[in-house]
Design an enzyme around this catalytic site. Sequence first.
Site, short mmCIF file in Angstrom:
data_model
loop_
_atom_site.label_atom_id
_atom_site.label_comp_id
_atom_site.label_asym_id
_atom_site.label_seq_id
_atom_site.Cartn_x
_atom_site.Cartn_y
_atom_site.Cartn_z
CE LYS A 52 45.37 43.42 53.09
NZ LYS A 52 45.33 43.41 54.56
CD GLN A 96 44.21 46.56 56.42
OE1 GLN A 96 43.96 45.44 55.98
NE2 GLN A 96 45.40 47.11 56.27
CG ASP A 119 45.93 39.36 58.43
OD1 ASP A 119 45.11 40.19 58.80
OD2 ASP A 119 46.65 39.53 57.42
N1 LIG Z 1 45.15 42.85 58.93
C1 LIG Z 1 46.31 43.36 58.45
N2 LIG Z 1 46.59 44.67 58.62
C2 LIG Z 1 47.76 45.16 58.14
C3 LIG Z 1 48.66 44.35 57.45
C4 LIG Z 1 48.34 42.96 57.30
O1 LIG Z 1 49.13 42.16 56.75
N3 LIG Z 1 47.16 42.53 57.81
N4 LIG Z 1 49.81 44.86 56.89
C5 LIG Z 1 49.99 46.33 56.80
C6 LIG Z 1 49.35 46.99 55.59
N5 LIG Z 1 49.25 46.20 54.39
C7 LIG Z 1 48.31 45.21 54.37
O2 LIG Z 1 47.26 45.33 54.94
C8 LIG Z 1 49.84 46.61 53.17
C9 LIG Z 1 50.76 47.66 53.11
C10 LIG Z 1 51.27 48.10 51.87
C11 LIG Z 1 50.84 47.49 50.70
C12 LIG Z 1 51.31 47.94 49.36
O3 LIG Z 1 51.04 47.31 48.35
N6 LIG Z 1 51.98 49.10 49.30
C13 LIG Z 1 52.36 49.65 48.00
C14 LIG Z 1 52.12 51.15 48.00
C15 LIG Z 1 50.63 51.40 48.26
C16 LIG Z 1 50.35 52.91 48.42
O4 LIG Z 1 50.22 53.57 47.38
O5 LIG Z 1 50.34 53.38 49.58
C17 LIG Z 1 53.84 49.32 47.76
O6 LIG Z 1 54.57 49.17 48.77
O7 LIG Z 1 54.21 49.22 46.57
C18 LIG Z 1 49.95 46.44 50.75
C19 LIG Z 1 49.43 46.01 51.98
C20 LIG Z 1 49.40 46.98 58.04
N7 LIG Z 1 48.05 46.48 58.32
#
Ligand SMILES: Nc1nc2c(c(=O)[nH]1)N[C@@H](CN(C=O)c1ccc(C(=O)N[C@@H](CCC(=O)O)C(=O)O)cc1)CN2
Length: 291
Positions: A52, A96, A119
Amino acid sequence: MILLDGKKTSSDIKIEIAEEVKKIKAQGKKTPHLAAVLVGTDGASMTYVGAKVKACELVGFESTLIELPEDTTEEKLLNEIEILNIDNEIDGFIVQLPLPKHIDEQKVLMAINPDKDVDGFHPTNVGRMTLDLPSFIPATPFGIMELLERYKVETSGANVVVIGRSHIVGRPMSILMSQKRPAGDATVTVAHSRTKNLPEITKKADIIIAALGIPEFLTGDMVKDQVTVIDVGITRVDDVSKKRGYRLAGDVHFESVSKKASFITPVPGGVGPMTIAMLLKNTLLACSYKN
Ligand SMILES: Nc1nc2c(c(=O)[nH]1)N[C@@H](CN(C=O)c1ccc(C(=O)N[C@@H](CCC(=O)O)C(=O)O)cc1)CN2
């Protein structure tokens, strides 16, 4: 089978946002500023918060990262939130998730000023979204809707099955897809851990949104031909053959389901990157209220 490419689509969106930021700066208006609060050192959470902050830098936003130790008290965290609530430089901020078990997540999320809740988790924003009023839409559901819209997936009148009923994905998805909106107007079934005969339900689905956090749960024998599958799951599964010692698995068994799907998101590279991009869009919106 068409891949719903979240990596490319999120890059396109970040380019659009960067162009918008250039115009804002050229007009001498306030630069969007996103803050993120990270409690503890969970590996996945650190990865996501880092992504982020990096995305903010890429598009020209200001960003602030507040890192608190795992044993931070609920009171200390609530104090940090109040400081962000009253800091006029901060347009939006996130805490987070997940938080350490000793902290009441709902209490923390409700302490965030709804006008800075990029969020979209605060009850005020959930209520506004449910009532079709302008609100911040949770980033992952927002990203899924954007993917469906940009790839022109037909959703009007479609049978949609959302597997999982979390507050941050399943619940808002069920609302958004049933609303009169682009990528909406669907007939929605919400399945969960208590649902009986789930395969009978998923086999009738035109669109399946898998958001239950069980690796490769949805298999090819559970879906019909030409289904559209959105994989929200992302689990780190031990795999010594991988450099990082683990591989990322979605809730969907990609090999078997992709043989039948017309559209499918990959993991990684699907919904995840869209979550980041849509958080930036929410922050841009929050800042626009001040400009
Ligand atoms: N406050 C928040 N916490 C969490 C959220 C949220 O929206 N707000 N969502 C999830 C986690 N998340 C964002 O925070 C999130 C998860 C995955 C990815 C992402 O880009 N994943 C990649 C792989 C990344 C890796 O190597 O692990 C992909 O899928 O290509 C971005 C954001 C829970 N917490």
